[in-house]
Every structure is written in C-alpha cells, then in structure tokens.
Design a protein around this motif. Sequence first.
Motif, PDB file in Angstrom:
ATOM      1  N   GLY A 128       0.811  -1.225   0.000  1.00  0.00           N
ATOM      2  CA  GLY A 128       0.000   0.000   0.000  1.00  0.00           C
ATOM      3  C   GLY A 128       0.839   1.267   0.000  1.00  0.00           C
ATOM      4  N   PRO A 129       1.756   1.413   0.982  1.00  0.00           N
ATOM      5  CA  PRO A 129       2.608   2.610   0.966  1.00  0.00           C
ATOM      6  C   PRO A 129       3.485   2.696  -0.273  1.00  0.00           C
ATOM      7  CG  PRO A 129       2.688   1.551   3.105  1.00  0.00           C
ATOM      8  CD  PRO A 129       1.962   0.617   2.211  1.00  0.00           C
ATOM      9  N   VAL A 130       3.923   1.497  -0.741  1.00  0.00           N
ATOM     10  CA  VAL A 130       4.761   1.511  -1.943  1.00  0.00           C
ATOM     11  C   VAL A 130       3.968   2.021  -3.143  1.00  0.00           C
ATOM     12  CG1 VAL A 130       6.089   0.071  -3.517  1.00  0.00           C
ATOM     13  CG2 VAL A 130       6.219  -0.326  -1.064  1.00  0.00           C
ATOM     14  N   GLU A 131       2.720   1.530  -3.262  1.00  0.00           N
ATOM     15  CA  GLU A 131       1.882   1.998  -4.370  1.00  0.00           C
ATOM     16  C   GLU A 131       1.595   3.488  -4.255  1.00  0.00           C
ATOM     17  OE1 GLU A 131      -1.568  -0.384  -4.355  1.00  0.00           O
ATOM     18  OE2 GLU A 131      -0.594  -2.145  -5.244  1.00  0.00           O
ATOM     19  N   GLU A 132       1.320   3.921  -3.002  1.00  0.00           N
ATOM     20  CA  GLU A 132       1.083   5.353  -2.812  1.00  0.00           C
ATOM     21  C   GLU A 132       2.310   6.172  -3.174  1.00  0.00           C
ATOM     22  OE1 GLU A 132      -0.154   5.843   1.163  1.00  0.00           O
ATOM     23  OE2 GLU A 132      -2.155   4.970   0.863  1.00  0.00           O
ATOM     24  N   ALA A 133       3.490   5.634  -2.743  1.00  0.00           N
ATOM     25  CA  ALA A 133       4.723   6.351  -3.079  1.00  0.00           C
ATOM     26  C   ALA A 133       4.944   6.378  -4.588  1.00  0.00           C
ATOM     27  CB  ALA A 133       5.907   5.689  -2.383  1.00  0.00           C
ATOM     28  N   ILE A 134       4.629   5.234  -5.234  1.00  0.00           N
ATOM     29  CA  ILE A 134       4.798   5.178  -6.694  1.00  0.00           C
ATOM     30  C   ILE A 134       3.833   6.145  -7.380  1.00  0.00           C
ATOM     31  CG2 ILE A 134       4.482   3.696  -8.707  1.00  0.00           C
ATOM     32  CD1 ILE A 134       5.518   1.366  -6.881  1.00  0.00           C
ATOM     33  N   LYS A 135       2.566   6.131  -6.894  1.00  0.00           N
ATOM     34  CA  LYS A 135       1.584   7.054  -7.477  1.00  0.00           C
ATOM     35  C   LYS A 135       1.993   8.508  -7.254  1.00  0.00           C
ATOM     36  CE  LYS A 135      -2.409   3.986  -7.091  1.00  0.00           C
ATOM     37  NZ  LYS A 135      -3.731   3.772  -6.434  1.00  0.00           N
ATOM     38  N   LEU A 136       2.491   8.773  -6.011  1.00  0.00           N
ATOM     39  CA  LEU A 136       2.953  10.126  -5.721  1.00  0.00           C
ATOM     40  C   LEU A 136       4.115  10.514  -6.628  1.00  0.00           C
ATOM     41  CD1 LEU A 136       2.771  12.629  -3.896  1.00  0.00           C
ATOM     42  CD2 LEU A 136       4.337  11.482  -2.316  1.00  0.00           C
ATOM     43  N   LYS A 137       5.030   9.525  -6.813  1.00  0.00           N
ATOM     44  CA  LYS A 137       6.160   9.787  -7.689  1.00  0.00           C
ATOM     45  C   LYS A 137       5.693  10.066  -9.114  1.00  0.00           C
ATOM     46  CE  LYS A 137      10.431   7.718  -9.386  1.00  0.00           C
ATOM     47  NZ  LYS A 137      11.279   6.510  -9.403  1.00  0.00           N
ATOM     48  N   SER A 139       2.708  11.129 -10.057  1.00  0.00           N
ATOM     49  CA  SER A 139       2.020  12.426 -10.118  1.00  0.00           C
ATOM     50  C   SER A 139       3.016  13.581 -10.092  1.00  0.00           C
ATOM     51  CB  SER A 139       1.037  12.549  -8.958  1.00  0.00           C
ATOM     52  OG  SER A 139       1.726  12.541  -7.711  1.00  0.00           O
ATOM     53  N   LEU A 140       4.056  13.408  -9.223  1.00  0.00           N
ATOM     54  CA  LEU A 140       5.071  14.458  -9.164  1.00  0.00           C
ATOM     55  C   LEU A 140       5.845  14.573 -10.473  1.00  0.00           C
ATOM     56  CD1 LEU A 140       6.431  13.891  -5.545  1.00  0.00           C
ATOM     57  CD2 LEU A 140       5.065  15.818  -6.339  1.00  0.00           C
ATOM     58  N   THR A 141       6.147  13.402 -11.062  1.00  0.00           N
ATOM     59  CA  THR A 141       6.855  13.451 -12.352  1.00  0.00           C
ATOM     60  C   THR A 141       6.006  14.121 -13.428  1.00  0.00           C
ATOM     61  OG1 THR A 141       6.061  11.192 -12.748  1.00  0.00           O
ATOM     62  CG2 THR A 141       8.308  11.445 -11.918  1.00  0.00           C
ATOM     63  N   THR A 142       4.697  13.787 -13.429  1.00  0.00           N
ATOM     64  CA  THR A 142       3.811  14.439 -14.411  1.00  0.00           C
ATOM     65  C   THR A 142       3.737  15.946 -14.166  1.00  0.00           C
ATOM     66  OG1 THR A 142       1.930  13.869 -12.986  1.00  0.00           O
ATOM     67  CG2 THR A 142       2.418  12.396 -14.826  1.00  0.00           C
ATOM     68  N   GLU A 143       3.644  16.315 -12.850  1.00  0.00           N
ATOM     69  CA  GLU A 143       3.618  17.750 -12.545  1.00  0.00           C
ATOM     70  C   GLU A 143       4.917  18.438 -12.949  1.00  0.00           C
ATOM     71  OE1 GLU A 143       2.726  18.216  -8.465  1.00  0.00           O
ATOM     72  OE2 GLU A 143       0.611  17.646  -8.647  1.00  0.00           O
ATOM     73  N   VAL A 144       6.043  17.711 -12.679  1.00  0.00           N
ATOM     74  CA  VAL A 144       7.338  18.293 -13.054  1.00  0.00           C
ATOM     75  C   VAL A 144       7.430  18.459 -14.564  1.00  0.00           C
ATOM     76  CG1 VAL A 144       9.811  17.806 -13.137  1.00  0.00           C
ATOM     77  CG2 VAL A 144       8.568  17.524 -11.002  1.00  0.00           C
ATOM     78  N   LYS A 145       6.948  17.429 -15.298  1.00  0.00           N
ATOM     79  CA  LYS A 145       6.965  17.541 -16.753  1.00  0.00           C
ATOM     80  C   LYS A 145       6.089  18.695 -17.230  1.00  0.00           C
ATOM     81  CE  LYS A 145       7.958  12.681 -17.754  1.00  0.00           C
ATOM     82  NZ  LYS A 145       7.420  11.430 -18.344  1.00  0.00           N
ATOM     83  N   ALA A 146       4.878  18.797 -16.603  1.00  0.00           N
ATOM     84  CA  ALA A 146       3.979  19.897 -16.989  1.00  0.00           C
ATOM     85  C   ALA A 146       4.607  21.249 -16.674  1.00  0.00           C
ATOM     86  CB  ALA A 146       2.639  19.748 -16.269  1.00  0.00           C
ATOM     87  N   LYS A 147       5.232  21.327 -15.453  1.00  0.00           N
ATOM     88  CA  LYS A 147       5.882  22.590 -15.084  1.00  0.00           C
ATOM     89  C   LYS A 147       7.043  22.910 -16.017  1.00  0.00           C
ATOM     90  CE  LYS A 147       3.499  23.678 -11.363  1.00  0.00           C
ATOM     91  NZ  LYS A 147       2.733  24.940 -11.263  1.00  0.00           N
ATOM     92  N   SER A 148       7.803  21.840 -16.371  1.00  0.00           N
ATOM     93  CA  SER A 148       8.919  22.079 -17.289  1.00  0.00           C
ATOM     94  C   SER A 148       8.416  22.554 -18.648  1.00  0.00           C
ATOM     95  CB  SER A 148       9.740  20.799 -17.444  1.00  0.00           C
ATOM     96  OG  SER A 148       8.956  19.770 -18.033  1.00  0.00           O
ATOM     97  N   GLN A 149       7.308  21.923 -19.105  1.00  0.00           N
ATOM     98  CA  GLN A 149       6.722  22.385 -20.367  1.00  0.00           C
ATOM     99  C   GLN A 149       6.246  23.829 -20.264  1.00  0.00           C
ATOM    100  OE1 GLN A 149       3.663  19.620 -21.397  1.00  0.00           O
ATOM    101  NE2 GLN A 149       5.086  17.963 -21.957  1.00  0.00           N
TER     102      GLN A 149
END
Length: 395
Positions: A128-137, A139-149
């Motif tokens: 559960g925490p691993v999946e949450e961490a993966i999902k958070l990662k 989401s953060l990567t998508t946000e970082v990509k969006a911010k970079s764009q």
Amino acid sequence: MAFSAEIERVMDQGNCLMPDINICQSDLANPTEPFVTKIMVHYLRCYGFRLEPPYKIGSELGHSSREARVFLIRVCRQVERIVQISFPNKTYSYVDIIKPTVKKTLATLSYLFNHLAYYKMFKKKVLGPVEEAIKLKESLTTEVKAKSQQLDQCSQKTKDCEVAINQLKKDLQDTQAKLLPLKKSCSEHESTLELLAQQQTEQEKRIGHWKQLVVEDSQVTELREKIKSASSHVESCKAELASKKQETNEHRRIIENSQHIATALEKATAMISLCKLDDYKESCKQLETMEKQLPTCKVNYQKRLQDAEAKKQELALREQRYEERNQENDAENHKLHSELNQLQVDVEDRKKRLEDLSNTLIELDQQNLEQDQLYDILSEQIHEALGQNWQINST
C-alpha cells in the motif's frame, strides 16, 4: 523419510498457495524441466509478471530454440532476485531449470513459497505505501513535466516578448524620428492657421466696414449731389491753396528781401536818420507777425490738402460703386429686354397661329356653305324626281 516429509510440506504449500497447478508428490520426487518451468511461470504470475512462453510447456524442450533459452534465462534471473531478497548468497541458474535436482528444487520452492505466503499475508500493509509512493512519484513526475513544459513555453514567450519589445523600441525610435518633422510641420501649420485667422478677422472687419459704406439706390442721387458739392468744395480749396501758396511765396520773397534789407540796414545804420529807423522797425514788426502766421497757414494748407485727398478717395469709391450699380442695372435691363423680346416673339407666334386658325375657320365656313348649297340642290333634284312620294316620306 526426511525427503518425503520435505516433499509433502512443499507440496502442501504449493497446492495451498497455487491450487491451479495441482502439484503431485511424484513431480517433486523426480522434477523435470517442464514441471519446474510451469511452476516458476505460474509463481511469477502471482506477483503480476506478464510471462508468455514462446513454446508449449510440456510438449517441447526449453533449450530447443534460442527464444526458449532466452525466456528461461529471464525466468531464472527473476526467481534468483526473489530468492536473494531473503538469502542474498543463494543462486538459481539456467542449469537448475534444464537439469533440476530434487534437493535444489525443493530448497528453491520452499524459499519461494514462504516468500509468496508472506507476500499474500502482508500484501496490503507492505505494498500500500509503496503503491502510494509510486503514485505520488508518478504524479510528481507528471507535474514536473507539466511545469517544465510551462517553463519552456514561458521562456519561449519571454524570448518572443523580448524580440517584440526590441522591435517596438526600434519602431518607437523610428516613429519619434518621423514625428520630429511632423511636429515642425504642425507648428508651421498652426502659425499659418493663426495668420489665416488674423487675416480672416481683418477681412471680416473690412467686409463690415464695406457693408457700412454700401449705399442703397435711393441714396445714389444724394451721394452724387454730395460728390458734386465735395468736388466743387475741393476745387475751391485747391484755388484757396493756390492763392495761399502764392501768398506764402510772396511772404517768403518779402522775408528774403527784408533779410537783405536788414543786412543792408545794418551796414548803413550809421548813415540812416531816426525816422527811417522807425519805419524800419515797423516793417520788422510786420515781418515778425507774418512769420508767426506762416506755420498756421502751412498747417491749414496741409489740412486742406488732406481733406481734399480724402474727399477724392471718397469720390473715387462712390464713383466705383456708382459704376457697379450701373453695371448691375445694365445687366438687369439687358435681361429684361431679352425677356421682353422673347415675349414679343411669343406674341407674334401666337398672332400667326390665331390668323391661321381664323383662316381655317373661314375655309370651314365656306365649305359648310358649299355643302348646304349642294344639299339644297340635291334635295330639289330629288323632289323633282320623286314628286309626291318625297313629300309623303318627308312627312
């Protein structure tokens, strides 16, 4: 006895954890490549691995083709990683699948089944925490990509804005350079407009003055009489001025003569008697009085000249207006004469038409008379021819 107990324990674990395989005791006592491959593939699928063997397990051997060998090597590596989670020094190679032994197979399956049991027991708590961490990662990567764009877009926009600002600065400088002559021309136009406004006011004043000076037709005769009287007055003033000029010339001549006489008298004072001196003094007094009257005469002469010039100008203006009025009257008279001539021509045409109509009426009357005569003649002839029948029919 020890192997049989171990086989039963591993068999029970396998059937409990993976009931679809249905492990038998004989399979564990004499392990083969298809059996081990089948168990390992099914085991890895329990963890979510997507494994599709490139050959049919049980009917073909794993080392018969290159693709099968690569597939078995991948399975061995994944199994080895799972085993090394609990036992880092343990290994599981390609040979252990192709040529399995009872001891190695039982030990490996025991490790794997224990790990799978632990995974199923603590799956939710651990993953559960691993999946949450993966999902958070993610989401953060998508946000970082969006911010970079967005940053890339903003940087591109800033570059475009800088280029546009530089272009606008250049355009501003060009427009300022163009505005300088325009400002000069505007100032010149404003000065010209002011001059035109002043000229317009002056023209309006002149027009008002000329309107005041305009005389009606009823006053033309009066103006003519005044002009005549003014001209006669000017002529009289000219005559007076001529007489005054003559008088002043005479006075000047007298003064010059008196000056000569005075110089001569100064020379001959010693030889002149007292009575002659008295006469000389009286003549000097008369000369002084005449000299005193001379500037007043000059002023009057200048005034008379100015009045005469002003009256001449008025006379010229009035004559010009009189000529303009005469021209206007001549134009109106010419127009009226042309209209009268046209009316006379129309009257003559109408007279001719009336004469023609009267002639036609006379001709028609004559024709009617002739027709009446013919009718009478014909009626008499018919009466003579028919006799009584004509009378009866006529009645």
